[in-house]
Motif scaffolding. Structure first.
Motif, mmCIF file in Angstrom:
data_model
loop_
_atom_site.group_PDB
_atom_site.id
_atom_site.type_symbol
_atom_site.label_atom_id
_atom_site.label_comp_id
_atom_site.label_asym_id
_atom_site.label_seq_id
_atom_site.Cartn_x
_atom_site.Cartn_y
_atom_site.Cartn_z
ATOM 1 N N PHE A 70 54.882 26.917 27.726
ATOM 2 C CA PHE A 70 54.983 27.639 28.990
ATOM 3 C C PHE A 70 54.334 29.016 28.883
ATOM 4 C CE2 PHE A 70 58.696 24.741 29.678
ATOM 5 C CZ PHE A 70 58.101 24.036 30.707
ATOM 6 N N ARG A 71 54.481 29.675 27.753
ATOM 7 C CA ARG A 71 53.860 30.974 27.544
ATOM 8 C C ARG A 71 52.338 30.843 27.522
ATOM 9 N NH1 ARG A 71 51.987 33.266 23.196
ATOM 10 N NH2 ARG A 71 53.017 31.828 21.790
ATOM 11 N N VAL A 72 51.826 29.846 26.797
ATOM 12 C CA VAL A 72 50.383 29.635 26.704
ATOM 13 C C VAL A 72 49.808 29.219 28.050
ATOM 14 C CG1 VAL A 72 48.614 28.131 25.694
ATOM 15 C CG2 VAL A 72 50.339 29.173 24.241
ATOM 16 N N SER A 73 50.562 28.437 28.796
ATOM 17 C CA SER A 73 50.115 28.034 30.130
ATOM 18 C C SER A 73 49.940 29.260 31.030
ATOM 19 C CB SER A 73 51.121 27.065 30.741
ATOM 20 O OG SER A 73 50.761 26.739 32.051
ATOM 21 N N HIS A 74 50.877 30.187 30.944
ATOM 22 C CA HIS A 74 50.769 31.420 31.725
ATOM 23 C C HIS A 74 49.577 32.251 31.251
ATOM 24 C CE1 HIS A 74 51.924 34.910 34.045
ATOM 25 N NE2 HIS A 74 51.891 35.643 32.942
ATOM 26 N N GLN A 75 49.393 32.358 29.932
ATOM 27 C CA GLN A 75 48.255 33.105 29.395
ATOM 28 C C GLN A 75 46.934 32.462 29.785
ATOM 29 O OE1 GLN A 75 49.014 33.288 25.199
ATOM 30 N NE2 GLN A 75 50.181 35.182 25.351
ATOM 31 N N TYR A 76 46.902 31.131 29.807
ATOM 32 C CA TYR A 76 45.680 30.433 30.189
ATOM 33 C C TYR A 76 45.315 30.750 31.634
ATOM 34 C CZ TYR A 76 42.365 26.699 31.130
ATOM 35 O OH TYR A 76 41.250 26.008 31.503
ATOM 36 N N SER A 77 46.310 30.732 32.515
ATOM 37 C CA SER A 77 46.011 31.043 33.915
ATOM 38 C C SER A 77 45.569 32.497 34.052
ATOM 39 C CB SER A 77 47.215 30.752 34.810
ATOM 40 O OG SER A 77 48.275 31.640 34.532
ATOM 41 N N GLN A 78 46.163 33.394 33.267
ATOM 42 C CA GLN A 78 45.742 34.792 33.289
ATOM 43 C C GLN A 78 44.317 34.943 32.766
ATOM 44 O OE1 GLN A 78 47.184 37.752 34.334
ATOM 45 N NE2 GLN A 78 48.628 36.398 35.351
ATOM 46 N N SER A 79 43.978 34.212 31.706
ATOM 47 C CA SER A 79 42.621 34.332 31.168
ATOM 48 C C SER A 79 41.605 33.699 32.122
ATOM 49 C CB SER A 79 42.517 33.728 29.770
ATOM 50 O OG SER A 79 42.758 32.348 29.790
ATOM 51 N N GLN A 80 42.000 32.655 32.860
ATOM 52 C CA GLN A 80 41.114 32.093 33.882
ATOM 53 C C GLN A 80 40.837 33.123 34.974
ATOM 54 O OE1 GLN A 80 39.593 29.638 32.356
ATOM 55 N NE2 GLN A 80 39.576 28.512 34.252
ATOM 56 N N MET A 81 41.871 33.869 35.357
ATOM 57 C CA MET A 81 41.684 34.923 36.349
ATOM 58 C C MET A 81 40.763 36.006 35.787
ATOM 59 S SD MET A 81 45.548 35.188 37.883
ATOM 60 C CE MET A 81 45.204 36.582 38.925
ATOM 61 N N LEU A 82 40.883 36.273 34.472
ATOM 62 C CA LEU A 82 40.025 37.269 33.835
ATOM 63 C C LEU A 82 38.566 36.821 33.848
ATOM 64 C CD1 LEU A 82 39.821 39.955 32.331
ATOM 65 C CD2 LEU A 82 40.234 38.697 30.218
ATOM 66 N N VAL A 83 38.330 35.535 33.664
ATOM 67 C CA VAL A 83 36.960 35.009 33.712
ATOM 68 C C VAL A 83 36.354 35.291 35.085
ATOM 69 C CG1 VAL A 83 35.587 32.890 33.711
ATOM 70 C CG2 VAL A 83 37.304 33.262 31.930
ATOM 71 N N HIS A 84 37.091 34.998 36.151
ATOM 72 C CA HIS A 84 36.600 35.256 37.508
ATOM 73 C C HIS A 84 36.410 36.753 37.745
ATOM 74 C CE1 HIS A 84 36.914 31.098 38.594
ATOM 75 N NE2 HIS A 84 38.195 31.070 38.282
ATOM 76 N N PHE A 85 37.314 37.549 37.182
ATOM 77 C CA PHE A 85 37.213 39.001 37.315
ATOM 78 C C PHE A 85 35.931 39.522 36.663
ATOM 79 C CE2 PHE A 85 38.013 43.139 35.291
ATOM 80 C CZ PHE A 85 38.208 43.915 36.413
ATOM 81 N N VAL A 86 35.655 39.083 35.436
ATOM 82 C CA VAL A 86 34.451 39.528 34.720
ATOM 83 C C VAL A 86 33.200 39.090 35.476
ATOM 84 C CG1 VAL A 86 33.106 39.222 32.602
ATOM 85 C CG2 VAL A 86 35.555 39.667 32.467
ATOM 86 N N GLU A 87 33.205 37.860 35.972
ATOM 87 C CA GLU A 87 32.057 37.390 36.752
ATOM 88 C C GLU A 87 31.880 38.220 38.022
ATOM 89 O OE1 GLU A 87 33.164 33.299 37.211
ATOM 90 O OE2 GLU A 87 32.247 32.706 35.304
ATOM 91 N N GLY A 88 32.991 38.603 38.650
ATOM 92 C CA GLY A 88 32.930 39.442 39.842
ATOM 93 C C GLY A 88 32.406 40.841 39.538
ATOM 94 N N ILE A 89 32.839 41.410 38.430
ATOM 95 C CA ILE A 89 32.337 42.730 38.009
ATOM 96 C C ILE A 89 30.819 42.657 37.815
ATOM 97 C CG2 ILE A 89 32.285 44.364 36.057
ATOM 98 C CD1 ILE A 89 34.745 44.856 37.547
ATOM 99 N N ALA A 90 30.371 41.612 37.127
ATOM 100 C CA ALA A 90 28.937 41.463 36.861
ATOM 101 C C ALA A 90 28.156 41.347 38.162
ATOM 102 C CB ALA A 90 28.695 40.244 35.973
ATOM 103 N N THR A 91 28.669 40.578 39.101
ATOM 104 C CA THR A 91 27.988 40.407 40.385
ATOM 105 C C THR A 91 27.983 41.707 41.188
ATOM 106 O OG1 THR A 91 28.645 38.086 40.455
ATOM 107 C CG2 THR A 91 27.993 39.087 42.539
ATOM 108 N N ASP A 92 29.152 42.359 41.280
ATOM 109 C CA ASP A 92 29.268 43.573 42.097
ATOM 110 C C ASP A 92 28.424 44.728 41.572
ATOM 111 O OD1 ASP A 92 31.036 42.185 43.672
ATOM 112 O OD2 ASP A 92 32.835 43.147 42.854
ATOM 113 N N HIS A 93 28.225 44.791 40.257
ATOM 114 C CA HIS A 93 27.528 45.941 39.675
ATOM 115 C C HIS A 93 26.147 45.575 39.119
ATOM 116 C CE1 HIS A 93 30.944 48.622 40.151
ATOM 117 N NE2 HIS A 93 31.694 47.574 39.871
ATOM 118 N N ASN A 94 25.681 44.371 39.455
ATOM 119 C CA ASN A 94 24.344 43.908 39.072
ATOM 120 C C ASN A 94 24.069 44.032 37.578
ATOM 121 O OD1 ASN A 94 23.638 43.267 41.756
ATOM 122 N ND2 ASN A 94 23.206 45.429 42.149
#
Length: 149
Positions: A70-94
């Motif tokens: 259950f802990r790893v499942s929560h961390q996995y979902s958090q890291s998936q959100m981090l992946v989208h966040f990093v991709e968004g940062i890259a897109t927003d700041h070229n």
């Protein structure tokens, strides 16, 4: 201070899960071996006692594995959100996705993002759907980047 690349985050998402699966498989193989020994020599109680001990150990480890799942499942979902966040940062700041570094392996308020050789503190809203970046300066400039070759 440690920073992580997107490649590092993605590659280490499943490492903990793999270790747990291997541990459970090894435990099951040992349990089968004790069961076979006990069934072959039912009169000998040492295999029965070893089997009961292994059963108790298995139940304890199963409880620990369930909690960790259950802990790893929560961390996995958090890291998936981090992946989208990093991709968004890259897109927003070229910038390239490879050039964005983060100070955490899961999305959290207050983490530091580095790109274009500048550091920013991340402020997330309550539901983690939007963020603001505030220019920041780190005290210790000795930085280790996980995921660089």
């Amino acid at each position: 201070m440690n920073f992580y690349t997107l490649d590092y985050i993605v590659s280490h998402q499943s490492l903990d899960s793999t270790r747990r699966v291997v541990a459970v498989i090894v435990l099951l193989v040992v349990a089968l071996a004790f069961s076979a020994l006990y069934l072959r020599n039912r009169a000998q109680t040492r295999w029965r006692d070893a089997g009961i001990g292994l059963l108790v150990l298995s139940l304890v480890l199963l409880g620990i594995q369930t909690e960790q799942y259950f802990r790893v499942s929560h961390q996995y979902s958090q890291s998936q959100m981090l992946v989208h966040f990093v991709e968004g940062i890259a897109t927003d700041h070229n910038v390239k996705v490879e050039d964005v570094l983060v100070s955490s392996r899961s999305l959290q308020d207050g983490m530091i993002v580095r790109f274009n050789e500048e550091d920013y503190t991340v402020h997330l809203n309550d539901d983690n759907n939007s963020y603001t970046l505030e220019r920041t300066h780190i005290i210790n400039h000795a930085v280790y980047v996980n995921g660089e070759h």
